[in-house]
Write a protein that holds these residues in place. Sequence first.
Motif, PDB file in Angstrom:
ATOM      1  N   GLY A   1      19.682  57.604 108.656  1.00 22.96           N
ATOM      2  CA  GLY A   1      18.703  57.559 107.578  1.00 22.96           C
ATOM      3  C   GLY A   1      18.507  58.935 106.961  1.00 22.96           C
ATOM      4  N   LEU A   2      18.141  58.930 105.690  1.00 22.03           N
ATOM      5  CA  LEU A   2      17.997  60.183 104.949  1.00 22.03           C
ATOM      6  C   LEU A   2      16.850  61.042 105.490  1.00 22.03           C
ATOM      7  CD1 LEU A   2      19.432  61.555 102.640  1.00 22.03           C
ATOM      8  CD2 LEU A   2      17.836  60.487 101.065  1.00 22.03           C
TER       9      LEU A   2
ATOM     10  N   PHE B   1      23.715  58.117 106.295  1.00 23.08           N
ATOM     11  CA  PHE B   1      23.702  56.655 106.283  1.00 23.08           C
ATOM     12  C   PHE B   1      23.414  56.093 107.671  1.00 23.08           C
ATOM     13  CE2 PHE B   1      25.602  56.652 102.098  1.00 23.08           C
ATOM     14  CZ  PHE B   1      25.217  55.432 101.563  1.00 23.08           C
ATOM     15  N   VAL B   2      23.931  56.730 108.710  1.00 23.61           N
ATOM     16  CA  VAL B   2      23.765  56.194 110.064  1.00 23.61           C
ATOM     17  C   VAL B   2      22.325  56.339 110.543  1.00 23.61           C
ATOM     18  CG1 VAL B   2      24.402  56.499 112.494  1.00 23.61           C
ATOM     19  CG2 VAL B   2      26.167  56.482 110.750  1.00 23.61           C
TER      20      VAL B   2
ATOM     21  N   THR C   1      23.113  47.718 111.138  1.00 22.13           N
ATOM     22  CA  THR C   1      22.833  47.277 109.779  1.00 22.13           C
ATOM     23  C   THR C   1      24.041  47.600 108.903  1.00 22.13           C
ATOM     24  OG1 THR C   1      21.859  49.382 109.093  1.00 22.13           O
ATOM     25  CG2 THR C   1      20.377  47.762 110.118  1.00 22.13           C
ATOM     26  N   ASP C   2      24.045  47.033 107.707  1.00 20.60           N
ATOM     27  CA  ASP C   2      25.150  47.308 106.782  1.00 20.60           C
ATOM     28  C   ASP C   2      25.207  48.792 106.424  1.00 20.60           C
ATOM     29  OD1 ASP C   2      25.963  44.689 106.753  1.00 20.60           O
ATOM     30  OD2 ASP C   2      24.863  44.172 104.920  1.00 20.60           O
ATOM     31  N   SER C   3      24.052  49.404 106.266  1.00 24.90           N
ATOM     32  CA  SER C   3      24.000  50.829 105.952  1.00 24.90           C
ATOM     33  C   SER C   3      24.607  51.664 107.082  1.00 24.90           C
ATOM     34  CB  SER C   3      22.548  51.248 105.703  1.00 24.90           C
ATOM     35  OG  SER C   3      22.449  52.623 105.541  1.00 24.90           O
ATOM     36  N   GLN C   4      24.305  51.296 108.319  1.00 26.21           N
ATOM     37  CA  GLN C   4      24.863  52.023 109.460  1.00 26.21           C
ATOM     38  C   GLN C   4      26.372  51.811 109.578  1.00 26.21           C
ATOM     39  OE1 GLN C   4      22.257  50.423 112.463  1.00 26.21           O
ATOM     40  NE2 GLN C   4      21.041  52.305 112.522  1.00 26.21           N
ATOM     41  N   LYS C   5      26.838  50.613 109.237  1.00 26.27           N
ATOM     42  CA  LYS C   5      28.285  50.365 109.252  1.00 26.27           C
ATOM     43  C   LYS C   5      28.990  51.232 108.213  1.00 26.27           C
ATOM     44  CE  LYS C   5      27.874  45.592 110.811  1.00 26.27           C
ATOM     45  NZ  LYS C   5      27.986  44.184 110.410  1.00 26.27           N
ATOM     46  N   ILE C   6      28.402  51.321 107.022  1.00 21.92           N
ATOM     47  CA  ILE C   6      28.965  52.190 105.986  1.00 21.92           C
ATOM     48  C   ILE C   6      28.956  53.636 106.466  1.00 21.92           C
ATOM     49  CG2 ILE C   6      28.571  53.111 103.669  1.00 21.92           C
ATOM     50  CD1 ILE C   6      27.510  50.293 102.928  1.00 21.92           C
ATOM     51  N   GLY C   7      27.866  54.049 107.096  1.00 19.74           N
ATOM     52  CA  GLY C   7      27.758  55.410 107.617  1.00 19.74           C
ATOM     53  C   GLY C   7      28.795  55.717 108.672  1.00 19.74           C
TER      54      GLY C   7
END
Length: 155
Positions: free
Chosen positions: A51-52, A48-49, A5-11
């Motif tokens: 999840g919080l 981010f990878v 996901t985009d969040s995981q890419k940012i992470g």
Amino acid sequence: MISLTDSQKIGMGLTGFGVFFLFFGMILFFDKALLAIGNILFVAGLAFVIGLERTFRFFFQKHKMKATSFFLGGVFVVLIGWPIIGVVLEIYGFFLLFRGFFPVVVGFIRRIPVLGSILNLPFISAVMARSNDSSAHHSRFNKAMPGPVIHLETA
């Protein structure tokens, strides 16, 4: 191919930059500013990878409180200005936190052509086998936590 996901890419980017700043901070004689930035980026990237909520569950399990205390205590000690002591505490806490993942990493590295042949040398192979035995002993205390969903596509 691995689907993130985009969040995981940012992470992944934040975690990579965090490791880079930590490494660079240690090379530059434990520069506390670089180490502090690296710590913050690493922990934020991990959140981010996976999840919080999973990050909090991972760090604050009952059987991992000692490891979490050392790791986060080391981050705090680096932030207040004692980088060498903080990094030592962090490394010990990191080892305690992630020792369940080391056999998986070693198994992956064994499949890489050059590194795999190095790990199969007699002395190194004996050390790795002993390490796997000790981590298997502690694995009954490590409750498996579901990781991020990764979809593999076949061509």
